[in-house]
Motif scaffolding. Structure first.
Motif, mmCIF file in Angstrom:
data_model
loop_
_atom_site.group_PDB
_atom_site.id
_atom_site.type_symbol
_atom_site.label_atom_id
_atom_site.label_comp_id
_atom_site.label_asym_id
_atom_site.label_seq_id
_atom_site.Cartn_x
_atom_site.Cartn_y
_atom_site.Cartn_z
ATOM 1 N N MET A 97 0.890 -1.175 -0.069
ATOM 2 C CA MET A 97 0.144 -0.033 -0.277
ATOM 3 C C MET A 97 0.858 1.374 -0.058
ATOM 4 O O MET A 97 0.331 2.373 -0.270
ATOM 5 C CB MET A 97 -0.929 -0.062 1.301
ATOM 6 N N ALA B 220 -0.435 2.637 -6.929
ATOM 7 C CA ALA B 220 -1.605 3.468 -6.607
ATOM 8 C C ALA B 220 -2.671 3.443 -7.435
ATOM 9 O O ALA B 220 -3.736 3.444 -7.260
ATOM 10 C CB ALA B 220 -1.180 4.738 -6.340
ATOM 11 N N GLY B 221 -2.449 3.028 -8.916
ATOM 12 C CA GLY B 221 -3.453 2.984 -10.092
ATOM 13 C C GLY B 221 -4.095 1.833 -10.008
ATOM 14 O O GLY B 221 -5.155 1.861 -10.672
ATOM 15 N N LYS B 222 -3.716 1.095 -9.095
ATOM 16 C CA LYS B 222 -4.327 -0.393 -9.308
ATOM 17 C C LYS B 222 -5.656 -0.652 -8.082
ATOM 18 O O LYS B 222 -6.503 -1.251 -8.071
ATOM 19 C CB LYS B 222 -3.658 -1.528 -8.898
ATOM 20 N N ASN B 223 -5.764 0.712 -7.606
ATOM 21 C CA ASN B 223 -6.858 0.662 -6.593
ATOM 22 C C ASN B 223 -7.004 -0.575 -5.620
ATOM 23 O O ASN B 223 -7.897 -0.952 -5.402
ATOM 24 C CB ASN B 223 -8.276 0.960 -7.096
ATOM 25 N N LEU B 224 -5.924 -0.759 -5.081
ATOM 26 C CA LEU B 224 -5.721 -2.006 -4.139
ATOM 27 C C LEU B 224 -6.524 -1.715 -2.631
ATOM 28 O O LEU B 224 -6.185 -0.647 -2.406
ATOM 29 C CB LEU B 224 -4.246 -2.320 -3.903
ATOM 30 N N LYS B 225 -7.186 -2.770 -2.197
ATOM 31 C CA LYS B 225 -7.660 -2.530 -0.790
ATOM 32 C C LYS B 225 -7.138 -3.532 0.233
ATOM 33 O O LYS B 225 -6.566 -4.494 -0.304
ATOM 34 C CB LYS B 225 -9.260 -2.740 -1.060
ATOM 35 N N GLU C 222 -8.609 -6.610 1.085
ATOM 36 C CA GLU C 222 -8.863 -7.406 -0.008
ATOM 37 C C GLU C 222 -7.606 -8.557 -0.262
ATOM 38 O O GLU C 222 -7.532 -9.723 -0.371
ATOM 39 C CB GLU C 222 -9.374 -7.081 -1.520
ATOM 40 N N ASN D 22 1.628 -8.701 -5.969
ATOM 41 C CA ASN D 22 2.141 -7.240 -5.623
ATOM 42 C C ASN D 22 3.033 -7.077 -4.703
ATOM 43 O O ASN D 22 3.943 -6.020 -5.238
ATOM 44 C CB ASN D 22 0.838 -6.432 -5.053
#
Length: 634
Positions: free
Chosen positions: A158, A164-169, A172, A183
């Motif tokens: 994170m 940042a563009g992958k919208n990782l949570k 999840e 990742n």
């Protein structure tokens, strides 16, 4: 559909009406002693392997060996306890059992505080600090906590601006080991220190679990804010005072068995726990045959089937609640709290045992009678009872039957020898171990209510064969590779969870069919006054099987499902032939052998059942003739 369920419920509970004339001891036995002991026992046996590894310091192999030896001790003591129970009576047997279990569980629950007390008062702080610094264990210690290891990876990812563009949570990522690894590798590829240390083929090298942990430690160190959270700064602790430094060092020492062996009393604790388990085994070994012997004494031929259903129902309600309690206590207070709770429950059972009348029984006519106390000199000698039973050819046919059932009965031992660690390792630190274990008894409770009125229409022996086939087949569900579910867009964790749930449900339906029937079969073929001996000797086949299964489970866990196996599966280091699937394939083959062999030898086995029916018919005819003669004389 709803009407049929309601009707099933009415039929099931109406069956219990025939128990209304049983003595009050029957209800005390089931609603207090059986219920609270099941609360304690199921949570204890589930946590035992993890307690031995995490709190006492045994590795997987030795934890499996100790659990196997513990099970073996229960079996060998049960073997001798039956004649003793038949001699001293169920009240004393239950009371002696609880007087053993209360202190044993309590002392085991205090092992952690005892070790901490020793370290706080005897630790050579400078020696420990030197040993820790030489291996940089203050930076690595967080990797021993799987939850922290995963959280550290999530925070590293994170914090990577390139992702940042992958919208990782974060949540999840925690639940997707494949996405987490991919990742993390993308983040590691940007690190010059990683390139210098690992060189080429990073993904291949990281199939090694130790190198993977080394990478995570390295990436944590590159981000000061993350390092502050996961590294233990001994210099900062020393600046805060000697007590803070000691506290920090103890936190590191207790995570490394090799440090505990040199600086703590770990080896002494291992011996102490092993000795306590011997006395715990004595208590458990008296408990089980005593409960079943009491059930037989408090019922007659008309009510015994329903009584065993009721006992199995209360046992499984206790099991469901024990697993709910398990997750709550373990997650909030640690493994030891489960053992302390078990000691409290044993104290409740001891009080209930004191309230039992010693010589109450139900005769064949359903009358509750209180037999006069048997003088000590008139009691049958336990050894004489044992010799009398083993002389019977029918008993040895029964033993042969139980030997054939060993394979499928071992699946029950997997529930505490293998499953807790398996769940933890393939589902991750959020594995709901207690909840998963609660599903089985929940199905049993529901099934007893809905299906037993139907099941009771079939012969006991046929139910045993069908049920063991179903239960044994369930193990093969876990031999299916979880990677098959990736094609559905699922994570590895979801795949493993689906297979685990499938196994639990199939096994529970099989158990529902055959397990209560086997206990009923055992006491109903036993001669009057010999029920305890038959119940105890019924453990003879497991006498050999349990320690072997303890050794085998430890061996297979080490070989096919070690700590970090999920990372190995995701990285491709383990395929089905060298992963957890192979472990379950081996267990499945062993389990399915039981119903096949019982089916082959069914005619030989059932000879005992037919002989008892013929004997009872002759005795009934003789009794009727006697009464008729007495009536004519009158």
């Amino acid at each position: 559909m709803l009407l049929s369920i309601v009707e099933g419920l009415k039929n099931y509970f109406s069956e219990f009406k025939i128990l209304k004339h049983t003595p009050r001891e029957f209800w005390n036995l089931n609603l207090v002693i059986n219920f609270f002991e099941m609360l304690a026992y199921f949570s204890f046996i589930t946590v035992l392997a993890m307690y031995l590894s995490e709190n006492v310091g045994f590795d997987d192999q030795w934890a499996g060996n100790v659990v196997g030896i513990f099970s073996f001790m229960i079996t060998i003591i049960i073997f001798f306890s039956g004649p003793i129970i038949d001699s001293i009576g169920v009240k004393k047997a239950l009371l002696y059992s609880m007087l053993l279990l209360i202190p044993c569980r309590l002392i085991m629950g205090l092992i952690g505080p005892i070790e901490n007390w020793y370290l706080e008062n005897n630790l050579d702080v400078e020696k420990a600090r030197t040993m820790i610094s030489e291996q940089e264990l203050d930076k690595k210690v967080f990797t021993h906590d799987n939850d922290k290891l995963i959280n550290a990876q999530v925070e590293i990812i994170m914090a990577n601006p390139d992702l940042a563009g992958k919208n990782l949570k974060a949540e999840e990522l925690r639940l997707d080991s494949k996405g987490l690894r991919e990742n993390l590798l993308l983040t590691a590829a940007k690190s010059e220190q990683v390139k210098k240390t690992f060189g080429e083929n990073l993904a291949t090298q990281l199939q090694d679990q130790e190198k993977f942990k080394q990478l995570v430690v390295m990436l944590v160190g590159e981000n000061p804010s993350i390092a502050e959270k996961y590294y233990i700064n001994l210099d900062k602790a020393a600046a805060a005072g000697s007590e803070e430094l000691k506290k920090a060092i103890i936190g590191i020492v207790t995570n490394y068995p090799e440090l505990r062996a040199k600086l703590s009393i770990q080896d002494i604790l291992k011996i102490v726990v092993f000795i306590i388990l011997i006395f715990t085994a004595m208590g458990e070994a008296l408990m089980t045959p005593a409960i079943y012997t009491a059930l037989r004494k408090y019922t007659n031929k008309r009510t015994s089937g329903t009584a065993f259903n009721f006992q199995y129902l209360t046992m499984n309600i206790g099991a469901v609640l024990s697993y709910v309690m398990f997750d709550f206590l373990r997650n909030n207070f640690g493994n030891e709290s489960i053992l302390i709770a078990g000691s409290i429950f044993a104290l409740i059972c001891a009080g209930a045992s004191l309230m039992l009348r010693a010589n109450v029984m139900v005769n064949d006519d359903g009358e509750v009678i209180e037999m006069p106390p048997v003088a000590k000199e008139d009691r049958e000698n336990p050894m004489a009872i044992l010799i009398d039973v083993v002389k019977e050819p029918a008993f040895w046919r029964f033993m042969f039957f139980l030997v054939l059932l060993i394979g499928v009965k071992l699946v029950f031992t997997h529930q505490f020898m293998v499953m807790p660690k398996y769940y933890d390792r393939v589902l991750g630190p959020d594995a709901p171990i207690g909840l998963l274990n609660a599903i089985n008894p929940a199905i049993i409770v529901t099934g007893l209510i809905l299906f037993i009125p139907i099941v009771m229409k079939f012969t006991v022996f046929r139910l045993i064969i069908v049920g063991t086939f179903v239960s044994a087949s369930s193990v093969f569900a876990l031999a299916i590779p979880a990677k098959f579910f990736l094609a559905l867009g699922w994570t590895y964790e979801n795949g493993f969870l689906t297979l685990i749930l499938l196994q639990i449900v199939i096994f529970a339906f099989g158990e529902l069919i055959w397990s209560p029937r086997l206990s009923e079969y055992t006491v109903t073929i036993a001669p009057r006054g010999r029920e305890g001996t038959y119940m105890s000797l019924a453990a003879l086949p497991m006498f050999i099987a349990k320690p072997l299964n303890g050794w085998l489970s430890g061996l297979l866990l080490t070989k096919y499902c070690p700590e970090g196996v999920l990372n190995d599966v995701v990285s491709g280091a383990r395929q089905w032939y060298n992963g957890p699937e192979m472990m379950w394939l081996i267990f499945g083959i062993i389990a399915i052998s039981s119903p096949i062999l019982v089916l082959v030898f069914r005619n030989f086995i059932r000879k005992t059942e037919r002989q008892k029916e013929e004997r009872e018919a002759r005795e009934a005819e003789a009794e009727a003739t006697k009464k008729e003669a007495e009536a004519q004389e009158a």
